[in-house]
Motif scaffolding. Structure first.
Motif, PDB file in Angstrom:
ATOM      1  N   GLU A  95      -1.284   6.667   2.342  1.00 37.52           N
ATOM      2  CA  GLU A  95      -1.801   5.992   3.619  1.00 37.52           C
ATOM      3  C   GLU A  95      -3.320   5.973   4.264  1.00 37.52           C
ATOM      4  O   GLU A  95      -3.694   4.932   5.109  1.00 37.52           O
ATOM      5  N   SER A 118       0.726  -0.916  -0.132  1.00 37.65           N
ATOM      6  CA  SER A 118       0.020   0.523   0.164  1.00 37.65           C
ATOM      7  C   SER A 118       1.108   1.388   0.068  1.00 37.65           C
ATOM      8  O   SER A 118       0.637   2.021  -0.960  1.00 37.65           O
ATOM      9  N   HIS A 151      -5.687   2.655   4.709  1.00 35.20           N
ATOM     10  CA  HIS A 151      -4.720   2.286   6.820  1.00 35.20           C
ATOM     11  C   HIS A 151      -5.766   2.910   7.351  1.00 35.20           C
ATOM     12  O   HIS A 151      -5.798   2.236   8.368  1.00 35.20           O
ATOM     13  N   THR A 178      -5.087  -4.455   6.607  1.00 34.57           N
ATOM     14  CA  THR A 178      -3.746  -3.909   7.465  1.00 34.57           C
ATOM     15  C   THR A 178      -4.748  -2.948   8.515  1.00 34.57           C
ATOM     16  O   THR A 178      -4.643  -3.151   9.231  1.00 34.57           O
ATOM     17  N   ASP A 218       5.931   3.143   6.649  1.00 31.95           N
ATOM     18  CA  ASP A 218       6.083   2.201   5.689  1.00 31.95           C
ATOM     19  C   ASP A 218       6.676   2.812   4.424  1.00 31.95           C
ATOM     20  O   ASP A 218       7.285   3.102   3.721  1.00 31.95           O
TER      21      ASP A 218
HETATM   22 MG   LIG Z   1       0.209  -1.466   4.103  1.00 34.12          MG
END
Ligand SMILES: [Mg+2]
Ligand SMILES: Nc1ncnc2c1ncn2[C@@H]1O[C@H](COP(=O)(O)OP(=O)(O)O)[C@@H](O)[C@H]1O
Ligand SMILES: C[C@@](O)(CCOP(=O)(O)O)CC(=O)O
Length: 385
Positions: A191, A145, A195, A241, A202
């Motif tokens: 993200e 991601s 998420h 996630t 990340d």
């Molecule tokens: Mg991810």
């Protein structure tokens, strides 16, 4: 006018989940990339759409520019980035809904939403075509991601006025520091859409590459001359996630004091991992000692991840299998399935590695040996600008 960007995936050596709650974590980029090409059509193409082709899942989405303008009458481009408001998120979600994503691929909806938001925030309703493909398994803990958001942000920014670039340069090139920071900030906003509550580790390791320590949004680049070899085992158990991060937060609400202790312990483990990795290596004996300490810290971290409730029967099977060879293993990324890391000591014979891999593959898992700590995001212009 076309640009291609690539952003690496990552492994987390210590500290996943706890990093969302303020503990330190250590991560490294791996040499598996997500690629994004972005092109503005020429007048001759007569194309008035914004489209996104996702090659890994063989799906393509397209929105007439007029439809986007209708949905977003007040759309304004913005630099520097700000967070996507709930109201905008709802508007974009309705544009994504109209694409009738197959139920089996519904997890993609958040990624498609992130694309539409990143693109329209920087370029407004300009017609464009983006094509994405990846060497990373999606939704497996290797940061697909983040690599998706970083590569998208890089490609989108590389065709914008906010980036000064050298068009004569052939092949992959790197952004300047300010531009990297901008790519990282936009990717973090992407993200957030995928998420819910990302720590930012990340997207940061995918942007900057190499090996990093990350705590409360602060990045420390780690310098190391320690050879580090990890076997990555993909349990092939799908997970998400966002749901796993939310489940750890819920457990934290139920048991705040106990979980605070778990997060503090993880913080100490990550700091120790970072110190070991950075300390100078003199000889084989020193490497072996460092590997033994790292192995023990990985086992301790795995125990604490079990406390957080993010292990899985498939992960436990990998742990048991590698323990037969006295090798240490921990999950990497969000857990709940996905990928698992096993430290391969420098002096471990190739025959043993082959046996471990054969055992794991008999269980139906997939093993890979990726290069650790390479470059972060890069881009390259194709044709004339
Ligand atoms: Mg991810
Ligand atoms: N190459 C890709 N093509 C389309 N969507 C992607 C791609 N890579 C990542 N995504 C998006 O990211 C999601 C997976 O993210 P996540 O659950 O965080 O797992 P991970 O980051 O560990 O791979 C996918 O469901 C999708 O929305
Ligand atoms: C669990 C977490 O620490 C890492 C998630 O990584 P991945 O999406 O599973 O690759 C979440 C985060 O730091 O944002």
């Amino acid at each position: 006018m076309e640009v291609r960007a690539r952003a690496p995936g990552k492994i987390i050596l210590a500290g996943e989940h706890a990093v969302v709650h303020g503990s330190a974590a250590v991560a490294a980029s791996i040499d598996l990339y997500t690629y994004v090409s972005l092109r503005f059509p020429t007048p001759a193409d007569n194309d008035e759409t914004i489209s996104l082709q996702l090659k890994d899942v063989s799906l393509e989405f397209s929105w007439p520019v007029a439809r986007i303008k209708e949905a977003f009458p007040n759309l304004e481009t913005q630099i520097p980035p700000s967070s996507c408001s709930l109201e905008t998120l709802k508007l974009i979600a309705s544009l994504v809904d109209e694409q009738n994503i197959p139920e089996a691929n519904i997890g993609l909806a958040s990624g498609v939403t992130a694309f539409l938001w990143l693109f329209t925030s920087i370029h407004g309703c300009k017609p464009a075509k983006a094509v994405v493909n990846s060497e990373l398994p999606l939704g497996s803990g290797l940061g697909s991601s983040a690599a998706f958001c970083v590569a998208l942000s890089a490609a989108i920014l590389a065709l914008s006025d906010s980036v000064t670039v050298d068009f004569s340069h052939q092949g992959w090139q790197v952004f300047g520091e300010n531009e990297l920071e901008l790519v990282n900030k936009w990717a973090f906003e992407g993200e957030k859409i995928i998420h819910g509550k990302p720590s930012g580790i990340d997207n940061t390791v995918s942007t900057y590459g190499n090996m990093i320590k990350f705590k409360s949004g602060d990045l420390t680049r780690l310098k190391t001359n320690m050879p580090l070899k990890m076997l990555i085992t993909n349990t092939k158990v799908g997970r998400n996630t966002k749901a796993l991060v939310a489940s750890v937060s819920e457990r934290t609400l139920r048991h705040p004091t106990a979980m605070a202790s778990v997060f503090t312990a993880v913080d100490s483990i990550s700091s120790e991992v970072a110190a070991i990795i950075q300390s100078p290596v003199s000889d084989d004996l020193a490497i072996t000692e460092k590997e033994e300490k790292l192995a023990e810290l990985m086992e301790m971290n795995q125990g604490l991840l079990q406390c957080m409730g993010v292990s899985h029967a498939s992960i436990e099977t990998v742990l048991r299998t590698t323990l037969k060879y006295k090798l240490s293993t921990k999950l990497t990324g969000a857990g709940g399935g996905g990928c698992v890391l096993t430290l391969l000591p420098t002096l471990l014979s190739g025959t043993v590695v082959d046996k471990v891999i054969a055992d794991l593959e008999t269980c139906g898992f997939q093993c890979l040996l990726a290069g650790i700590g390479g470059n972060g995001v890069e881009f390259s212009y194709i044709g004339t600008y």
